[in-house]
Design an enzyme around this catalytic site. Structure first.
Site, PDB file in Angstrom:
ATOM      1  N   ASP A   1     -17.529   1.752  -7.573  1.00 56.91           N
ATOM      2  CA  ASP A   1     -19.114   2.224  -7.765  1.00 56.91           C
ATOM      3  C   ASP A   1     -19.010   3.797  -8.047  1.00 56.91           C
ATOM      4  O   ASP A   1     -17.227   3.857  -8.157  1.00 56.91           O
ATOM      5  CB  ASP A   1     -20.541   2.554  -7.319  1.00 56.91           C
ATOM      6  CG  ASP A   1     -21.641   2.214  -8.137  1.00 56.91           C
ATOM      7  OD1 ASP A   1     -22.062   3.943  -8.371  1.00 56.91           O
ATOM      8  OD2 ASP A   1     -22.648   1.206  -7.908  1.00 56.91           O
TER       9      ASP A   1
ATOM     10  N   HIS B   1     -25.203   8.040  -7.958  1.00 54.13           N
ATOM     11  CA  HIS B   1     -25.262   6.704  -8.278  1.00 54.13           C
ATOM     12  C   HIS B   1     -24.587   5.756  -6.846  1.00 54.13           C
ATOM     13  O   HIS B   1     -26.163   5.306  -5.958  1.00 54.13           O
ATOM     14  CB  HIS B   1     -24.484   6.305  -9.633  1.00 54.13           C
ATOM     15  CG  HIS B   1     -24.905   4.421 -10.153  1.00 54.13           C
ATOM     16  ND1 HIS B   1     -24.172   3.402  -9.664  1.00 54.13           N
ATOM     17  CD2 HIS B   1     -26.264   4.083 -10.711  1.00 54.13           C
ATOM     18  CE1 HIS B   1     -24.754   2.439 -10.432  1.00 54.13           C
ATOM     19  NE2 HIS B   1     -26.124   2.763 -10.532  1.00 54.13           N
TER      20      HIS B   1
ATOM     21  N   SER C   1     -29.665  -2.094 -11.350  1.00 52.65           N
ATOM     22  CA  SER C   1     -28.810  -1.782 -10.915  1.00 52.65           C
ATOM     23  C   SER C   1     -29.514  -1.366  -9.226  1.00 52.65           C
ATOM     24  O   SER C   1     -28.700  -2.428  -7.905  1.00 52.65           O
ATOM     25  CB  SER C   1     -28.344  -0.019 -10.442  1.00 52.65           C
ATOM     26  OG  SER C   1     -27.035   0.200 -11.735  1.00 52.65           O
TER      27      SER C   1
END
Length: 564
Positions: free
Chosen positions: A143, A181, A381
């Protein structure tokens, strides 16, 4: 694909509000019916604008638009609340009250997407009560890196693999999450506050606890402060995880991929799908996001479209703790009838850990932040991270189970949702309560395996890393070195894709990238050395800039459509 934080999709829940169950008690005032009170006015699906019109007709003031729930925040005269609630196209009027996610006065039913409610609804707390908390299991997270905020700063919680992002040369940015994120995903998967007591996790609403609070996170950073990365970096990260999954006491049994591309080739050729399959064959449960383009699509993103993996769509609680009214979230990608999501999990207005000063925090913090520590987002996600945590719990319970068996348990025990097509929900919504007591099946998946012999460019689809306006394209990696997908497939199969810190003939690890630079409009040249990073610091909780000196890196659609 993982979460969408941009307003162009149904990504981010834009206010710190808690949608209450049906027939809520509307706020009362002691200053007469004319006093304005804060509410959320939600419209029926397909009635966009009805909420704002109802507020205006009642003499109220419209505030923030909450497109993710077809609603507006508003101030309405107390005496007009009933009229607003009864207006054409209005589905619900609820109080807009400030909340503390997991403070001492937190009420578990007060915010549907809280970590407490997600772990309760999915059955994770039942797994904890049975002694399964993810202990001894590591989840690899490819990520944007992870910033060790509270909840991810415990001893042994976070291990950093290599930083493969374009920020790796900056010592103050290496491994850290300047996008926001990865930190959010890590919290959902395995966050655990320091005050949480082992053995007393079930029912603990005072501490933040992710799905598998005792699991470890292995972070491999591939994206920068705008979510920019390339498929070549992601493949390199997967290869690194495969080769190092058992190093130095690690036990990587789950891999979370909260992103995707619109590959132009089938999974049987795609090199990204091939790399994910190799992780699967090495004993790792690979969990991938279905995508956030909603019903308009007729297929899953890459690599979720590979049938060996666990493809995850997002469910919507519709504002209640009851699961009987849950639906598939409007933004969640549908399958094509042959390859559908395997299951769905909570993915709308889900709360996790905030990364102060990150791009997402700076861009959406005014409306998405929940106090100093937490944030709210929607997308596949979040759902993927929830399922990754669930997989870690099942792996602890059944340490000898294969990825095929873990997937079969997740799918066979999922709860079908009323009125939802299989193309949207797969087998249904995650149900760890049923999974906990299910027998381990004797099963092995049989599909046509990927060869990985397609093109790197095809794997990118429309998703490209861009430098100074020029996209990286063709059969070249991040350094401009030619990529042979045949050679890459062979080295992945042999487990030799990485040789020390070298991948595809170039040094990718450490705080200096050597051997490559962008020159002109092609990926050619000698070194990144001499391109001093300027303007990027993480002091005072502020990330600034995202440029190499004279060179601006961006992700052409990466941040908006690929990190689901």
């Amino acid at each position: 694909m993982g979460i969408t934080w941009t307003r162009r999709s149904s990504g981010l829940a834009l206010a710190a509000l808690g949608l209450l169950a049906a027939a809520p008690q509307l706020p009362q005032t002691d200053a007469g019916a004319a006093r304005l009170v804060s509410v959320i006015v939600r419209a029926n699906p397909g009635s966009a604008g009805a909420a704002a019109r109802a507020v205006a007709a009642a003499g109220g003031r419209v505030g923030a638009r909450l497109d993710v729930i077809d609603a507006v925040a508003a101030r309405v005269p107390a005496g007009s609340l009933a009229a607003v609630a009864g207006s054409p196209g209005v589905a619900q009027v609820t109080p807009d009250t400030g909340i503390q996610l997991l403070g001492a006065d937190y009420q578990p039913g007060g915010d549907i997407g809280s970590a407490f409610n997600v772990t309760q609804i999915t059955g994770a707390q039942a797994m904890w009560a049975a002694g399964y908390t993810g202990k001894g299991v590591d989840v690899a997270l490819i990520d944007s890196g992870v910033t060790p905020v509270a909840g991810l700063d415990g001893a042994g919680k976070l291990v950093n693999g290599p930083d493969l992002s374009v920020e790796s040369q900056a010592p103050n940015l290496a491994y850290l999450d300047s996008f926001g994120h990865g930190t959010f995903m890590a919290g959902l998967i395995a966050g655990r506050d320091g005050g949480a007591t082992a053995g007393a996790y079930p029912g603990d609403s005072a501490d933040f606890l992710g799905m598998a609070p005792d699991a470890g996170i292995l972070s491999v950073k591939v994206a920068d402060s705008h979510g920019a990365t390339d498929v070549s970096q992601v493949i390199a990260a997967i290869a690194w995880v495969i080769q190092h999954r058992l190093d130095n006491g690690l036990n990587v049994r789950v891999l979370n991929l909260s992103f995707g591309t619109d590959s132009t080739q089938p999974y049987v050729l795609d090199p990204l799908a091939f790399a994910a399959e190799k992780a699967w064959q090495s004993g790792i449960v690979v969990v991938a996001s279905a995508g956030n383009a909603g019903w308009k699509t007729s297929g899953l993103l890459n690599p979720a479209f590979d049938p060996y993996l666990v493809a995850v769509g997002a469910s919507d609680s519709n504002g209640t703790l009851a699961t009987a009214d849950d639906t598939v979230a409007a933004f969640s990608n549908h399958g094509d009838g042959t390859r559908n999501p395997d299951l769905v999990a909570p993915g709308r207005s889900v709360q996790s850990l905030r990364d102060p000063g990150s791009y997402i925090d700076d861009t959406y913090g005014a409306t998405g932040a929940l106090g100093a520590r937490f944030f709210r987002g929607s997308g596949t996600s979040e759902a993927t991270a929830v399922v990754s945590g669930a997989a870690a719990l099942l792996v602890q319970q059944r340490p000898n189970a294969t990825p095929d068996q873990i997937k079969a348990i997740l799918a066979s025990t999922a709860t079908p949702l009323a009125g939802q097509p299989a193309t949207a929900e797969g087998h249904g919504e995650l149900n760890l309560g049923a999974a906990r007591v299910a027998a381990t099946p004797l099963t092995a998946q049989v599909f046509v395996p990927s060869t990985g012999l397609g093109s790197l460019e095809g794997a990118r689809g429309t998703v490209h890393l861009v430098l100074n306006g020029t996209p990286l394209s063709g059969e070249r990696d991040i350094f401009g070195a030619a990529v042979s997908t045949l050679g890459l497939a062979n080295s992945l199969s042999r487990g030799t894709a990485w040789r020390g810190g070298s991948f595809n003939g170039n040094t990718w690890t450490g705080n200096t990238w050597t051997g490559n630079t962008w020159t002109g409009n092609t990926w050619t040249g000698n070194t990144w050395t001499g391109n001093t990073w300027t303007g990027n610091t993480w002091s005072g909780n502020t990330w600034t800039g995202n440029t190499w000196t004279g060179n601006t890196w961006t992700g052409n659609t990466w941040s908006s459509s690929s990190w689901g």
